[in-house]
Every structure is written in C-alpha cells, then in structure tokens.
Design an enzyme around this catalytic site. Structure first.
Site, PDB file in Angstrom:
ATOM      1  N   SER A 216       0.822  -1.209   0.000  1.00 24.10           N
ATOM      2  CA  SER A 216       0.000   0.000   0.000  1.00 24.10           C
ATOM      3  C   SER A 216       0.859   1.263   0.000  1.00 24.10           C
ATOM      4  CB  SER A 216      -0.904   0.029   1.229  1.00 24.10           C
ATOM      5  OG  SER A 216      -1.637  -1.162   1.333  1.00 24.10           O
TER       6      SER A 216
HETATM    7  N1  SAH Z   1      -0.494  -4.448   3.821  1.00 28.09           N
HETATM    8  C1  SAH Z   1       0.248  -5.133   2.779  1.00 28.09           C
HETATM    9  C2  SAH Z   1      -0.412  -5.023   1.428  1.00 28.09           C
HETATM   10  C3  SAH Z   1      -1.693  -5.700   1.392  1.00 28.09           C
HETATM   11  S1  SAH Z   1      -2.257  -6.054  -0.261  1.00 28.09           S
HETATM   12  C4  SAH Z   1       1.654  -4.570   2.713  1.00 28.09           C
HETATM   13  O1  SAH Z   1       1.990  -3.728   3.542  1.00 28.09           O
HETATM   14  O2  SAH Z   1       2.427  -4.996   1.843  1.00 28.09           O
HETATM   15  C5  SAH Z   1      -3.565  -7.130   0.210  1.00 28.09           C
HETATM   16  C6  SAH Z   1      -3.112  -8.528   0.559  1.00 28.09           C
HETATM   17  O3  SAH Z   1      -4.268  -9.189   1.084  1.00 28.09           O
HETATM   18  C7  SAH Z   1      -2.642  -9.357  -0.627  1.00 28.09           C
HETATM   19  O4  SAH Z   1      -1.371  -9.872  -0.344  1.00 28.09           O
HETATM   20  C8  SAH Z   1      -3.698 -10.458  -0.739  1.00 28.09           C
HETATM   21  O5  SAH Z   1      -3.159 -11.698  -1.173  1.00 28.09           O
HETATM   22  C9  SAH Z   1      -4.185 -10.540   0.689  1.00 28.09           C
HETATM   23  N2  SAH Z   1      -5.503 -11.140   0.895  1.00 28.09           N
HETATM   24  C10 SAH Z   1      -6.638 -11.023   0.159  1.00 28.09           C
HETATM   25  N3  SAH Z   1      -7.643 -11.708   0.733  1.00 28.09           N
HETATM   26  C11 SAH Z   1      -7.140 -12.280   1.873  1.00 28.09           C
HETATM   27  C12 SAH Z   1      -7.694 -13.101   2.910  1.00 28.09           C
HETATM   28  N4  SAH Z   1      -8.952 -13.513   2.907  1.00 28.09           N
HETATM   29  N5  SAH Z   1      -6.881 -13.476   3.926  1.00 28.09           N
HETATM   30  C13 SAH Z   1      -5.582 -13.091   3.962  1.00 28.09           C
HETATM   31  N6  SAH Z   1      -5.010 -12.323   3.012  1.00 28.09           N
HETATM   32  C14 SAH Z   1      -5.783 -11.908   1.989  1.00 28.09           C
END
Ligand code: SAH
Length: 208
Positions: free
Chosen positions: A52
């Site tokens: 993000s």
């Molecule tokens: N906060 C992270 C970026 C998040 S991007 C950082 O600092 O890098 C969103 C992430 O959520 C992705 O890696 C995606 O694979 C994950 N995601 C999506 N649905 C999910 C779920 N149900 N449980 C766990 N992770 C999930």
C-alpha cells in the site's frame, strides 16, 4: 515521505516514528528500491497485489490507536510492511496472508529485520481464532461487507479498521469499535484497496 505524511494530517508521534524507522526499501521489489519512499503503492511478488501507499498505511495504523503491548492482527500480510509498522508502534502482531508464497517471503523478511510479527498462511476473513482476542485489527484488502468474524475477535474497547466496498470501485475506510459490548462504526473516508478474497470476502476470481 515523512513531509508528505505530516502534510496529509498524520499526527500520532508513535506512527510517525514507526514510519520513519521501518526500511520500506526492504519490502519492495529490487527494481523499485530507488523509489521505495515515493508516496504511492508499488507491486509485490504476486499478480495484482501491491504494497500500500505509505499514506494509506499511516492512516490505517493511526486509526488503530495502538498502544505499547497491544495484541494486533493484520489481515493481508502482502510484503509485511504494514505489519512491521504496527510492530514498530509497540504491538505484538499476528499477520495472516492467503497467498502462500507471499506469507513465506514476508515471514522470512520480518524475522530477518527482527519485527515482532507472527505470520500465518490462510483465509484472514475468519481471523486467527487461536490468537484472538485482539486490541486492534487491520484489514489490508477491501471487504464486500463488515467482516463479522473479525469484529467478534476484538476485546472490549478494541478497534477494527477495514475498507468496505460501497459501490463498484469505491471503498470506504471504516472503523468499528467495541464499546460496552456494542459495535460502533464510523467512516474515515474513501480509499482504494485490492479485494479481500475468502469465506467472508469475495469469491476467488477465475484468474486467481
Ligand atoms: N499491507 C500489505 C499489502 C496488502 S495487499 C503490505 O503492507 O504490503 C492485500 C493482501 O491481502 C494481498 O497480499 C492479498 O493476497 C491478501 N488477501 C486477500 N484476501 C485475503 C484473505 N482472505 N486473507 C488473507 N489475506 C488476503
């Protein structure tokens, strides 16, 4: 990056200190290291997923109101950057990621950088019952509706910060707080996130 965070209204000294201290270049792809501190989202090593934008991480972490020693859950580990910022605010962090390769890389990275983060691989829409309850929970992907299982894993006074889809292409960052056994929600403004995929999220896409 720090000037931009302050200019955009980030005020918490703990959050600013954490954002200044966590080495973002360690969390981005090799090719993006030179602009690791630009205020924008960058790709990570999984199709369609991003680390993000720093401002969004700061807004979410500030909204969690973390205190030293809080138990916090980060849903959607991705690169592990936000989990590291939460740990740098003094929280014991549990982070859960559905993509196995991302969970593994992030776990290794966070261990190497010595952040207090325990990484799980799995569907975070159901939280991490074996580590609940939590003082604070952040969801790093957009949910179709309030994730009730997560709200149930909060302690009294606990905070859940989650982007909720209001209409296609428009998410509202929402904070839920458990006060006297009741959920109070407030809107923190519009935002953009990748979809939360899972049992209490969106269905897995064909291309997934
Ligand atoms: N906060 C992270 C970026 C998040 S991007 C950082 O600092 O890098 C969103 C992430 O959520 C992705 O890696 C995606 O694979 C994950 N995601 C999506 N649905 C999910 C779920 N149900 N449980 C766990 N992770 C999930």
């Amino acid at each position: 990056m720090m000037a931009s965070l302050i200019e955009h209204g980030i005020r918490s000294p703990a959050v600013l200190h954490a954002m200044a201290g966590v080495p973002r270049e360690e969390f981005v792809l090799e090719a993006d290291r030179d602009h690791a501190y630009a205020d924008r989202a960058l790709p990570i090593d999984a199709p369609g997923q991003t680390i993000s934008q720093p401002l969004m991480v700061a807004v979410v972490v500030e909204a969690l109101e973390l205190h030293e020693g809080d138990r916090a859950l980060d849903v959607g580990t991705g690169s592990g950057y936000q989990a590291a910022v939460m740990a740098a605010c003094g929280a014991h962090v549990v982070s859960i990621e559905r993509v196995g390769s991302l969970a593994q890389t992030a776990a290794e990275r966070l261990r190497r950088l010595q952040y207090d983060v325990e990484v799980f691989e799995g569907d975070g829409t159901l939280g991490v019952p074996e580590r609940a309850p939590f003082d604070a929970i952040a969801v790093g992907a957009a949910a179709p509706r309030l994730p009730v299982a997560l709200a149930r894993q909060l302690v009294e006074g606990g905070r859940l910060v989650v982007p909720i889809t209001e209409n296609p292409g428009g998410e509202e960052l929402t904070r839920l707080r458990l006060v006297d056994g009741r959920w109070q929600t407030e809107s923190l403004g519009p935002c953009r996130f990748v979809p939360l995929i899972g049992a209490d999220g969106y269905e897995v896409a064909d291309t997934d």
